[in-house]
Enzyme design. Structure first.
Site, PDB file in Angstrom:
ATOM      1  N   LYS A 199      -6.495  10.411  -3.170  1.00  0.00           N
ATOM      2  CA  LYS A 199      -7.040   9.129  -3.622  1.00  0.00           C
ATOM      3  C   LYS A 199      -7.922   9.358  -4.837  1.00  0.00           C
ATOM      4  O   LYS A 199      -8.981   9.957  -4.750  1.00  0.00           O
ATOM      5  CB  LYS A 199      -7.820   8.425  -2.517  1.00  0.00           C
ATOM      6  N   TRP A 229      -4.169   5.356  -4.686  1.00  0.00           N
ATOM      7  CA  TRP A 229      -3.428   6.440  -4.063  1.00  0.00           C
ATOM      8  C   TRP A 229      -2.473   7.151  -5.014  1.00  0.00           C
ATOM      9  O   TRP A 229      -1.840   6.527  -5.852  1.00  0.00           O
ATOM     10  CB  TRP A 229      -2.574   5.918  -2.905  1.00  0.00           C
ATOM     11  N   THR A 265       0.844  -1.189   0.000  1.00  0.00           N
ATOM     12  CA  THR A 265       0.000   0.000   0.000  1.00  0.00           C
ATOM     13  C   THR A 265       0.877   1.236   0.000  1.00  0.00           C
ATOM     14  O   THR A 265       1.913   1.258   0.661  1.00  0.00           O
ATOM     15  CB  THR A 265      -0.932   0.038   1.233  1.00  0.00           C
TER      16      THR A 265
END
Ligand code: AMP
Length: 544
Positions: free
Chosen positions: A438, A443, A181
């Protein structure tokens, strides 16, 4: 005194075994790249997943080995979701929307030994392969052929016999899956999901309060299988034996609506950008699709605008279920729902609740902390950064011993989301303390863009902020201070960034200013910038 209960391990092989025994006849449908539909049964799927495990074992993949996937949502990716862990390995889903340099960093940081890649994504693979340290590259192609230097997925699994498969004794605490992430500052971080975390989350998603997925459902996850386990749909749906439909690369509203209608989909899931596109198409031609089977459209990843939830319900009779989660949470955290005391409330109040992020699901605990370190009261008004702990919440990132800035001393995970919590325990996201944008559910790192911009010879300072956007929820806007005597246009700056970032990361707008407001410690005061450049009232709402 110990409880006298068997020590049954919560693992993926157990999910697959159950699915094979009980639901062998159930269907799994995929829209292929040529738009035709591929159909087979759970029985076929289980055989092929076992064959994949055997083939990987023959390639030397075993305990804890990471195998990357660069794939859309389809049945062979589902096979990899099970086949890799069945071999004792860890499926590492790679986000095909990332820039090649990020993909290379992530695959190498994870230590991927092998990679499974869709034929349609070979150009992306070609661009990164020289920087990767792979032992095996496996291509999924419809015809079964593989370019020189690569193995064919179909040939691999044709070359083994499922009769040779024996189930490994897997510890439920060992890793089954992995996903990176960029939901923090700095380099992307790897989250390692245990078999146990996945199995328990699959249970939770099958509970009536959260999603209530069950055997009679037909599911179509639009959320990519490369992003946070596709919200565990491939695991939950297999556990309960639902008919599964995968959209392949065809994520445009018309293709999705056609698949919902044709396959009689009951539950689907995706980010707001997907549903906004679908809403526009339905509004343009309200009677065009028979969606009477659809009982829930799950939306998460970014805030679902209340107007959208209301429009689906009032104009099309469609039920939007708003959920919040994070890659670090396998990913389910909270689900918006009407508790019994709200069932007879006026519509206004109901919509207000349904557009919040909702109540924590079982075995997820929440609390929020103010900047001064005090926990906030559950009064629905006081804001604080949300902290979570629970049975599927990451305890640290892969290869990163320093948990300092993301976990509290007593082991709660700091989400970077700023929330209020009301007396029912319902959270509402108000802001984000992490410095990110976002866009369309993915992202964009403000900090990475800022650093790159400040490397331009004419730029003194640059701050990148999220601006609300009707289609993508948020888009980046760059605020730039030029050096005295320096000159640069927005086109020049965009071109300057283009070599290092994916196209969709590039700021839509550049604003040139004399000075960027700063906090007392010299950080960019982004709240002030967001206010200064906020679009006129009446435009899209801020996502989070
Ligand atoms: P990811 O790890 O990419 O799934 O991103 C998780 C983050 O996305 C959360 O920490 C939030 O900032 C944001 N997010 C996810 N779901 C929602 C939601 N329903 N409303 C607002 N923000 C959300």
């Amino acid at each position: 005194m110990d409880g006298l209960i068997m020590d049954y391990q919560l693992t993926l092989p157990a999910i697959l075994r159950r699915a094979e025994q009980l639901f062998g006849h159930k269907e799994i449908v995929t829209r292929l790249p040529d738009r035709s539909f591929h159909r087979y049964t759970y029985a076929d799927f289980a055989v092929r997943a076992k064959r994949l495990a055997l083939a990987l074992a023959e390639l030397g993949i075993g305990d804890g080995d990471r195998v990357g996937t660069l794939c859309w949502n389809h049945y062979r990716h589902l096979e990899a979701y099970y086949g890799i862990p069945l071999a004792g390995g860890v499926i590492h889903t790679l986000n095909l929307r990332l820039h090649p340099s990020d993909l290379t960093y992530i695959a190498n940081h994870a230590g991927d030994r092998a990679l499974i890649v869709d034929e349609s994504l070979l150009p992306l693979y070609e661009g990164i392969k020289d920087g990767l340290d792979l032992e095996h590259a496996i291509v999924i192609s419809e015809g079964g052929e593989a370019p020189a230097g690569m193995l064919s997925y179909e040939e691999l699994i044709a070359g083994v016999d499922e009769a040779d498969y024996t189930e490994l004794q897997i510890d439920e605490r060992s890793a089954a899956a992995m996903c990176y992430t960029s939901g923090t500052t700095g380099q992307p971080k790897g989250v390692l999901y245990s078999h146990r975390a996945i199995a328990l989350q699959a249970f939770a998603a099958a509970m009536a309060g959260p999603f209530g997925l069950h055997e009679a459902d037909t599911t179509l996850p639009v959320v990519p299988m490369f992003h946070a386990n596709a919200w565990c749909f491939p695991f939950t749906c297999t556990l309960v034996g639902a008919k599964q439909v995968y959209p392949g690369p065809h994520l445009d509203p018309a293709s999705l609506l056609q698949a919902f209608e044709q396959e009689r989909v009951t539950v689907t899931a995706g980010v707001p950008t997907i549903w906004l596109g679908i809403l526009a198409l339905l509004d343009a031609d309200p009677g065009a699709y028979d969606l009477s089977s659809l009982r829930a459209m799950i939306v998460g990843g970014s805030a679902a605008p209340r107007a959208m939830i209301q429009a689906f319900q009032e104009r099309h009779g469609l039920n939007v279920v708003h959920a919040w989660g994070m890659t670090e949470m396998t990913p389910l955290g909270t689900v918006a729902m009407l508790t019994s005391d709200l069932l007879d409330a006026p519509d206004e109040v109901k919509y207000e609740y349904l557009s919040k992020q909702g109540l924590p699901v079982p075995y997820v605990e929440i609390r929020a902390r103010r900047e001064d370190g005090e926990l906030v009261a559950w009064d629905g008004e006081t804001m604080g950064e949300l902290e979570v702990r629970g049975v599927w919440v990451a305890s640290r990132y892969y290869g990163d011993e320093d948990t300092g800035d993301r976990w509290t001393a007593d082991g709660w995970f700091k989400t970077g989301d700023v929330v209020t919590i009301d007396g029912r325990g319902c959270i509402e996201i108000q802001d984000r303390s992490k410095d990110l944008v976002k866009s369309g559910g993915e992202w964009i790192s403000s900090v990475a863009l800022e650093n790159a911009l400040m490397g331009h010879p004419a730029v003194a300072e640059a701050a990148v902020i999220a601006m609300p956007h009707e289609k993508w929820t948020e888009r980046p806007l760059a605020v730039v201070v030029l050096k005295p005597g320096g000159s640069a246009t927005d086109t020049e700056l965009r071109e300057y960034l283009a070599s290092g970032f994916a196209k969709w990361w590039l700021p839509d707008e550049f604003r040139f200013v004399e000075e960027i407001p700063k906090t007392a410690v010299g950080k960019f005061r982004k709240t002030a910038l967001r206010e200064q450049f906020a679009p006129a009232p009446g435009s899209a709402e801020v996502a989070s």
